[in-house]
Scaffold this motif. Structure first.
Motif, mmCIF file in Angstrom:
data_model
loop_
_atom_site.group_PDB
_atom_site.id
_atom_site.type_symbol
_atom_site.label_atom_id
_atom_site.label_comp_id
_atom_site.label_asym_id
_atom_site.label_seq_id
_atom_site.Cartn_x
_atom_site.Cartn_y
_atom_site.Cartn_z
ATOM 1 N N HIS A 1 0.833 -1.205 0.000
ATOM 2 C CA HIS A 1 0.000 0.000 0.000
ATOM 3 C C HIS A 1 0.869 1.257 0.000
ATOM 4 C CE1 HIS A 1 -4.087 -1.478 0.237
ATOM 5 N NE2 HIS A 1 -3.698 -2.393 1.111
ATOM 6 N N LYS A 2 1.951 1.235 0.793
ATOM 7 C CA LYS A 2 2.850 2.393 0.823
ATOM 8 C C LYS A 2 3.499 2.597 -0.538
ATOM 9 C CE LYS A 2 3.892 2.222 5.749
ATOM 10 N NZ LYS A 2 4.885 1.893 6.766
ATOM 11 N N GLN A 3 3.925 1.485 -1.161
ATOM 12 C CA GLN A 3 4.546 1.599 -2.482
ATOM 13 C C GLN A 3 3.546 2.123 -3.507
ATOM 14 O OE1 GLN A 3 6.017 -2.364 -3.148
ATOM 15 N NE2 GLN A 3 7.970 -1.969 -2.117
ATOM 16 N N VAL A 4 2.338 1.583 -3.463
ATOM 17 C CA VAL A 4 1.305 2.028 -4.405
ATOM 18 C C VAL A 4 0.996 3.507 -4.168
ATOM 19 C CG1 VAL A 4 -1.150 1.788 -5.002
ATOM 20 C CG2 VAL A 4 0.293 -0.238 -4.812
ATOM 21 N N SER A 5 0.888 3.896 -2.896
ATOM 22 C CA SER A 5 0.622 5.309 -2.585
ATOM 23 C C SER A 5 1.743 6.194 -3.100
ATOM 24 C CB SER A 5 0.457 5.499 -1.075
ATOM 25 O OG SER A 5 -0.725 4.881 -0.636
ATOM 26 N N ALA A 6 2.989 5.737 -2.955
ATOM 27 C CA ALA A 6 4.122 6.521 -3.450
ATOM 28 C C ALA A 6 4.058 6.660 -4.971
ATOM 29 C CB ALA A 6 5.445 5.867 -3.028
ATOM 30 N N VAL A 7 3.715 5.585 -5.650
ATOM 31 C CA VAL A 7 3.606 5.630 -7.120
ATOM 32 C C VAL A 7 2.472 6.568 -7.529
ATOM 33 C CG1 VAL A 7 2.964 4.255 -9.156
ATOM 34 C CG2 VAL A 7 4.634 3.353 -7.526
ATOM 35 N N VAL A 8 1.345 6.469 -6.837
ATOM 36 C CA VAL A 8 0.195 7.335 -7.145
ATOM 37 C C VAL A 8 0.570 8.798 -6.932
ATOM 38 C CG1 VAL A 8 -2.121 8.005 -6.351
ATOM 39 C CG2 VAL A 8 -1.587 5.598 -6.744
ATOM 40 N N GLU A 9 1.222 9.093 -5.821
ATOM 41 C CA GLU A 9 1.630 10.475 -5.547
ATOM 42 C C GLU A 9 2.620 10.968 -6.596
ATOM 43 O OE1 GLU A 9 0.282 12.657 -3.427
ATOM 44 O OE2 GLU A 9 -1.124 11.018 -3.059
ATOM 45 N N LYS A 10 3.547 10.108 -7.030
ATOM 46 C CA LYS A 10 4.504 10.495 -8.075
ATOM 47 C C LYS A 10 3.768 10.783 -9.379
ATOM 48 C CE LYS A 10 8.840 9.692 -10.275
ATOM 49 N NZ LYS A 10 8.687 10.776 -11.161
ATOM 50 N N LEU A 11 2.829 9.910 -9.745
ATOM 51 C CA LEU A 11 2.050 10.149 -10.969
ATOM 52 C C LEU A 11 1.315 11.489 -10.891
ATOM 53 C CD1 LEU A 11 0.497 6.624 -11.673
ATOM 54 C CD2 LEU A 11 2.146 7.831 -13.095
ATOM 55 N N LYS A 12 0.669 11.737 -9.759
ATOM 56 C CA LYS A 12 -0.065 12.989 -9.599
ATOM 57 C C LYS A 12 0.885 14.185 -9.642
ATOM 58 C CE LYS A 12 -3.281 12.793 -6.295
ATOM 59 N NZ LYS A 12 -3.946 12.388 -5.036
ATOM 60 N N SER A 13 2.048 14.044 -9.015
ATOM 61 C CA SER A 13 3.040 15.119 -9.029
ATOM 62 C C SER A 13 3.540 15.380 -10.447
ATOM 63 C CB SER A 13 4.213 14.737 -8.118
ATOM 64 O OG SER A 13 5.257 15.656 -8.229
ATOM 65 N N ASP A 14 3.817 14.309 -11.193
ATOM 66 C CA ASP A 14 4.270 14.462 -12.586
ATOM 67 C C ASP A 14 3.209 15.159 -13.431
ATOM 68 O OD1 ASP A 14 6.602 13.189 -11.854
ATOM 69 O OD2 ASP A 14 6.131 11.284 -12.852
ATOM 70 N N ILE A 15 1.961 14.742 -13.257
ATOM 71 C CA ILE A 15 0.860 15.350 -14.022
ATOM 72 C C ILE A 15 0.718 16.823 -13.647
ATOM 73 C CG2 ILE A 15 -1.669 15.355 -14.292
ATOM 74 C CD1 ILE A 15 -0.344 13.177 -15.890
ATOM 75 N N THR A 16 0.824 17.131 -12.364
ATOM 76 C CA THR A 16 0.717 18.522 -11.912
ATOM 77 C C THR A 16 1.859 19.362 -12.492
ATOM 78 O OG1 THR A 16 -0.372 17.799 -9.878
ATOM 79 C CG2 THR A 16 0.621 19.988 -9.854
ATOM 80 N N LYS A 17 3.071 18.803 -12.517
ATOM 81 C CA LYS A 17 4.224 19.516 -13.083
ATOM 82 C C LYS A 17 4.013 19.775 -14.572
ATOM 83 C CE LYS A 17 9.208 19.075 -13.675
ATOM 84 N NZ LYS A 17 10.366 18.209 -13.524
ATOM 85 N N LYS A 18 3.577 18.744 -15.314
ATOM 86 C CA LYS A 18 3.327 18.919 -16.749
ATOM 87 C C LYS A 18 2.209 19.939 -16.967
ATOM 88 C CE LYS A 18 4.995 14.529 -18.447
ATOM 89 N NZ LYS A 18 5.731 14.584 -19.659
ATOM 90 N N HIS A 19 1.201 19.906 -16.118
ATOM 91 C CA HIS A 19 0.096 20.864 -16.214
ATOM 92 C C HIS A 19 0.630 22.289 -16.067
ATOM 93 C CE1 HIS A 19 -3.875 22.621 -15.614
ATOM 94 N NE2 HIS A 19 -3.379 23.233 -14.544
ATOM 95 N N ALA A 20 1.471 22.479 -15.056
ATOM 96 C CA ALA A 20 2.037 23.815 -14.821
ATOM 97 C C ALA A 20 2.878 24.263 -16.023
ATOM 98 C CB ALA A 20 2.881 23.815 -13.548
ATOM 99 N N GLU A 21 3.654 23.346 -16.593
ATOM 100 C CA GLU A 21 4.464 23.680 -17.769
ATOM 101 C C GLU A 21 3.583 24.062 -18.952
ATOM 102 O OE1 GLU A 21 6.837 20.174 -18.368
ATOM 103 O OE2 GLU A 21 8.145 20.608 -16.661
ATOM 104 N N ARG A 22 2.506 23.304 -19.156
ATOM 105 C CA ARG A 22 1.594 23.587 -20.286
ATOM 106 C C ARG A 22 0.879 24.917 -20.078
ATOM 107 N NH1 ARG A 22 -0.293 17.388 -20.240
ATOM 108 N NH2 ARG A 22 1.273 16.582 -21.675
ATOM 109 N N ILE A 23 0.434 25.162 -18.852
ATOM 110 C CA ILE A 23 -0.244 26.434 -18.546
ATOM 111 C C ILE A 23 0.725 27.599 -18.774
ATOM 112 C CG2 ILE A 23 -1.152 27.833 -16.624
ATOM 113 C CD1 ILE A 23 -3.244 25.948 -17.699
ATOM 114 N N ALA A 24 1.979 27.419 -18.335
ATOM 115 C CA ALA A 24 2.982 28.484 -18.520
ATOM 116 C C ALA A 24 3.220 28.743 -20.004
ATOM 117 C CB ALA A 24 4.289 28.103 -17.826
#
Length: 166
Positions: free
Chosen positions: A81-104
């Motif tokens: 569960h911890k590993q899955v949560s870490a992967v999920v958080e990384k995916l969300k973080s990556d998507i948020t970063k790409k979103h910020a780059e696209r918005i910029a």
């Protein structure tokens, strides 16, 4: 009281049969049964009690093993569960970063285009004033900027993020 042996002894049907001493037969049966009793007490009963003890021990070991295995599975599950949560958080973080780059990128393009629109509107006003002007110098100084504005900005094809669960 009815006694089948006595009946047998006096019957004609059994004449000539060999008779054995009843007392001796009873003694032999008692001796044999005493040996069997001794065997039952000294070995057979003990073996069965030991077998029952081994079964109880095996059941206790199974119960203990079940607890240990369930604990290990729960512990492993928590780690997963911890590993899955870490992967999920990384995916969300990556998507948020790409979103910020696209918005910029879109914001930068939008600002450049707004500046260009402002320049075009100023140019339109200048050309309109020129159309009504009687100032010959102004008319002769006029230089078209249409060539500059004809270049439309490159189309930004921003791809929207997707997620497909496996």
């Amino acid at each position: 009281m009815y006694n089948p042996w006595l009946q047998c002894v006096i019957s004609k049907e059994h004449r000539g049969h060999e008779f054995i001493d009843l007392q001796e037969c009873v003694e032999r049966k008692k001796e044999a049964s005493q040996k069997e009793l001794q065997e039952l007490k000294s070995s057979i009963l003990i073996e069965h009690k030991e077998f029952a003890s081994r079964i109880r021990n095996q059941k206790a070991n199974l119960d203990k093993n079940l607890e240990e295995v369930n604990w290990a599975i729960d512990d492993h599950g928590e780690k997963l569960h911890k590993q899955v949560s870490a992967v999920v958080e990384k995916l969300k973080s990556d998507i948020t970063k790409k979103h910020a780059e696209r918005i910029a990128a879109l914001t930068k393009t939008e600002e450049r285009n707004a500046f260009t629109i402002s320049d075009i509107e100023k140019c339109i006003l200048g050309v309109q004033e020129l159309q009504t002007s009687r100032d010959l110098g102004c008319v002769l100084e006029y230089k078209s900027r249409n060539w500059e504005f004809r270049k439309t900005p490159p189309n930004l094809n921003v791809t929207l993020p997707t997620f497909v669960a496996y």
